[in-house]
Design an enzyme around this catalytic site. Structure first.
Site, short mmCIF file in Angstrom:
data_model
loop_
_atom_site.label_atom_id
_atom_site.label_comp_id
_atom_site.label_asym_id
_atom_site.label_seq_id
_atom_site.Cartn_x
_atom_site.Cartn_y
_atom_site.Cartn_z
N HIS A 39 -9.93 -5.12 -3.71
CA HIS A 39 -8.89 -5.84 -2.74
C HIS A 39 -9.33 -5.69 -1.79
CE1 HIS A 39 -9.90 -1.34 -2.39
NE2 HIS A 39 -9.43 -1.17 -1.42
N ASP B 144 0.68 -1.41 0.12
CA ASP B 144 0.07 -0.15 0.44
C ASP B 144 0.88 0.98 -0.42
OD1 ASP B 144 -2.88 0.86 1.08
OD2 ASP B 144 -1.77 1.96 1.01
N ILE B 145 0.39 2.05 -0.96
CA ILE B 145 1.32 3.40 -0.97
C ILE B 145 1.32 4.37 -0.09
CG2 ILE B 145 -0.92 5.33 -1.91
CD1 ILE B 145 1.44 5.84 -3.59
N ASN C 13 -13.04 -3.43 2.28
CA ASN C 13 -14.11 -2.93 1.93
C ASN C 13 -14.94 -2.29 1.15
OD1 ASN C 13 -12.79 -1.73 4.58
ND2 ASN C 13 -11.20 0.43 3.58
N HIS D 97 -7.21 -5.42 2.26
CA HIS D 97 -5.83 -5.36 2.56
C HIS D 97 -5.34 -6.45 4.07
CE1 HIS D 97 -6.83 -0.86 2.50
NE2 HIS D 97 -7.92 -1.40 1.76
N GLU E 169 -12.63 3.20 -1.53
CA GLU E 169 -12.03 4.42 -2.29
C GLU E 169 -11.56 4.11 -4.08
OE1 GLU E 169 -8.51 6.41 -0.17
OE2 GLU E 169 -9.79 7.26 0.90
N VAL E 170 -11.15 2.95 -3.71
CA VAL E 170 -10.49 2.48 -4.55
C VAL E 170 -11.24 1.24 -5.50
CG1 VAL E 170 -9.21 1.86 -6.59
CG2 VAL E 170 -8.06 2.71 -4.53
P1 5GP Z 1 -10.13 1.24 0.07
O1 5GP Z 1 -10.67 2.46 1.29
O2 5GP Z 1 -10.80 1.76 -1.51
O3 5GP Z 1 -9.82 0.00 0.74
O4 5GP Z 1 -8.48 1.44 0.04
C1 5GP Z 1 -7.51 2.00 -0.80
C2 5GP Z 1 -6.21 1.99 -0.75
O5 5GP Z 1 -5.20 1.39 -1.46
C3 5GP Z 1 -5.48 2.74 0.87
O6 5GP Z 1 -4.95 2.17 1.53
C4 5GP Z 1 -4.35 3.70 -0.30
O7 5GP Z 1 -3.01 3.96 0.11
C5 5GP Z 1 -4.43 2.27 -2.13
N1 5GP Z 1 -3.92 3.37 -2.76
C6 5GP Z 1 -3.74 3.91 -3.31
N2 5GP Z 1 -3.65 4.31 -4.65
C7 5GP Z 1 -2.71 3.94 -4.64
C8 5GP Z 1 -1.27 3.67 -5.44
O8 5GP Z 1 -1.42 4.45 -6.54
N3 5GP Z 1 -0.24 2.61 -5.66
C9 5GP Z 1 -0.63 1.87 -4.09
N4 5GP Z 1 0.06 0.71 -4.10
N5 5GP Z 1 -1.65 1.93 -3.11
C10 5GP Z 1 -3.05 2.85 -3.63
#
Ligand code: 5GP
Length: 122
Positions: free
Chosen positions: A107, A36-37, A94, A109, A102-103
């Site tokens: 995925h 994760d970034i 999520n 985590h 968010e994405v």
């Molecule tokens: P969500 O809230 O959708 O469950 O989590 C999305 C996750 O994707 C977040 O923890 C965020 O830090 C990670 N993320 C967003 N953009 C990128 C990216 O460009 N590269 C990587 N490696 N992680 C990302």
């Protein structure tokens, strides 16, 4: 259930296509695992299917049994490859608005490397 429209321009789709880089941990024909970034724990990796699935609702409805098995196996490998296997870890996926996703590409985590705390904060 709401119809889920997959956005092929989401950031994880771009990572799968190699259009933007990631720090890769593991890969198989059906999955990709990368760091994760913005890590929320000493170990924080994301396990994603390579197929176009918005979230767990979509994946569990449409993915083949082979893809679903590969996703679970990839989570297990991630725990071992990161070392999270030893001390314990948490898997989170999520979904949608209430889940604060968010994405819009499925995925999981994997968080570990220290105590991850209570299941949720109130
Ligand atoms: P969500 O809230 O959708 O469950 O989590 C999305 C996750 O994707 C977040 O923890 C965020 O830090 C990670 N993320 C967003 N953009 C990128 C990216 O460009 N590269 C990587 N490696 N992680 C990302």
């Amino acid at each position: 259930m709401k119809d889920l429209l997959y956005d092929p321009n989401n950031i994880f789709a771009k990572i799968i296509r190699g259009e933007i880089p990631c720090k890769k941990l593991d890969e198989c024909p059906h999955t990709l695992t990368f760091f994760d970034i913005n890590p929320q724990a000493p170990i924080h990796v994301l396990i994603i299917p390579k197929g176009s699935y918005v979230d767990m609702n979509d994946f569990s409805s449409r993915a083949s049994i082979e893809e679903q098995a590969a996703f679970i196996a990839a989570i297990g490998r991630a725990a071992k490859l990161t070392g999270a296997f030893e001390g314990g870890y948490r898997i989170i996926s999520n979904v949608g608005g209430f889940g604060h996703q968010e994405v819009p590409h499925l995925h999981a985590h994997l968080l570990g490397g220290e105590s991850i705390g209570p299941i949720r904060s109130r």
